[in-house]
Scaffold this motif. Sequence first.
Motif, PDB file in Angstrom:
ATOM      1  N   GLY A  15     -30.453   9.034  72.099  1.00  0.00           N
ATOM      2  CA  GLY A  15     -31.332   8.440  73.093  1.00  0.00           C
ATOM      3  C   GLY A  15     -30.861   8.802  74.480  1.00  0.00           C
ATOM      4  O   GLY A  15     -29.725   9.232  74.685  1.00  0.00           O
ATOM      5  N   ILE A  17     -31.889   8.115  78.973  1.00  0.00           N
ATOM      6  CA  ILE A  17     -32.712   7.668  80.090  1.00  0.00           C
ATOM      7  C   ILE A  17     -32.261   8.465  81.303  1.00  0.00           C
ATOM      8  O   ILE A  17     -31.067   8.662  81.512  1.00  0.00           O
ATOM      9  CB  ILE A  17     -32.524   6.165  80.373  1.00  0.00           C
ATOM     10  N   LYS A  19     -33.433   9.645  85.635  1.00  0.00           N
ATOM     11  CA  LYS A  19     -34.327   9.649  86.792  1.00  0.00           C
ATOM     12  C   LYS A  19     -34.268  11.047  87.397  1.00  0.00           C
ATOM     13  O   LYS A  19     -33.187  11.576  87.638  1.00  0.00           O
ATOM     14  CB  LYS A  19     -33.892   8.622  87.829  1.00  0.00           C
ATOM     15  N   LEU A  44     -39.156   8.803  85.731  1.00  0.00           N
ATOM     16  CA  LEU A  44     -38.178   8.177  84.845  1.00  0.00           C
ATOM     17  C   LEU A  44     -38.463   8.673  83.435  1.00  0.00           C
ATOM     18  O   LEU A  44     -39.603   8.588  82.974  1.00  0.00           O
ATOM     19  CB  LEU A  44     -38.293   6.655  84.895  1.00  0.00           C
ATOM     20  N   HIS A  45     -37.458   9.231  82.763  1.00  0.00           N
ATOM     21  CA  HIS A  45     -37.612   9.780  81.414  1.00  0.00           C
ATOM     22  C   HIS A  45     -36.878   8.887  80.422  1.00  0.00           C
ATOM     23  O   HIS A  45     -35.751   8.465  80.674  1.00  0.00           O
ATOM     24  CB  HIS A  45     -36.985  11.178  81.332  1.00  0.00           C
ATOM     25  N   TYR A  46     -37.527   8.647  79.286  1.00  0.00           N
ATOM     26  CA  TYR A  46     -36.932   7.879  78.196  1.00  0.00           C
ATOM     27  C   TYR A  46     -37.113   8.674  76.906  1.00  0.00           C
ATOM     28  O   TYR A  46     -38.189   9.226  76.671  1.00  0.00           O
ATOM     29  CB  TYR A  46     -37.629   6.522  78.024  1.00  0.00           C
ATOM     30  N   LEU A  48     -35.870   8.663  72.526  1.00  0.00           N
ATOM     31  CA  LEU A  48     -35.174   8.037  71.407  1.00  0.00           C
ATOM     32  C   LEU A  48     -35.503   8.841  70.154  1.00  0.00           C
ATOM     33  O   LEU A  48     -36.667   9.171  69.914  1.00  0.00           O
ATOM     34  CB  LEU A  48     -35.638   6.587  71.240  1.00  0.00           C
ATOM     35  N   PHE A  65     -40.709  10.454  73.168  1.00  0.00           N
ATOM     36  CA  PHE A  65     -40.369  10.466  74.589  1.00  0.00           C
ATOM     37  C   PHE A  65     -41.490   9.863  75.427  1.00  0.00           C
ATOM     38  O   PHE A  65     -42.655   9.847  75.020  1.00  0.00           O
ATOM     39  CB  PHE A  65     -40.032  11.886  75.072  1.00  0.00           C
ATOM     40  N   TYR A  66     -41.095   9.330  76.579  1.00  0.00           N
ATOM     41  CA  TYR A  66     -42.035   8.749  77.538  1.00  0.00           C
ATOM     42  C   TYR A  66     -41.531   9.074  78.934  1.00  0.00           C
ATOM     43  O   TYR A  66     -40.329   8.944  79.207  1.00  0.00           O
ATOM     44  CB  TYR A  66     -42.127   7.233  77.355  1.00  0.00           C
ATOM     45  N   LYS A  67     -42.426   9.503  79.809  1.00  0.00           N
ATOM     46  CA  LYS A  67     -42.068   9.794  81.194  1.00  0.00           C
ATOM     47  C   LYS A  67     -43.013   9.014  82.099  1.00  0.00           C
ATOM     48  O   LYS A  67     -44.237   9.103  81.953  1.00  0.00           O
ATOM     49  CB  LYS A  67     -42.191  11.294  81.486  1.00  0.00           C
TER      50      LYS A  67
END
Length: 149
Positions: A15, A17, A19, A44-46, A48, A65-67
């Motif tokens: 995972g 996170i 910026k 911001l990038h996430y 997992l 992923f989510y941005k």
Amino acid sequence: RQMCIRDSLKTVLKGGIGKFSQPPQFQETDAVFGTPGLASNNALHYALGVEQGLTKQVELSVEGFYKDLYGFVGQSPDARGVFGYNNDASGRIVGLETLLKYNADERFFGWVSYTLSESIRRNCPTCADTRFQYDQTHILIILGSYRLG
């Protein structure tokens, strides 16, 4: 060290996170054609995911992923209806990536990856959501190498 089968069947959770910032493009801040003084684009990038060894040579990886994009440079009309650059654009990118990899042996290595994603942006707080210009919903990559001799 020689790898045994048990080592190759391990499961790895991963995972992250982060910026990220990127300055505006030159033409967006040009005094004649753009808007001087624009701030950087921010995101911001996430992510997992999980990696699983299936056999001694084969691994499977799945990652979501989510941005969250904010303060992006966009164009929208001002009170007079004139379009100009500003930092009012926002957006989001969401997706899932899979990778099936064959680790190198004496002659062959390769992988197949598939990404499903959606890239949405909004040029101003009251503007409608639209797809990014270069949005690629489906990405399939197949790569292999075989040593002949």
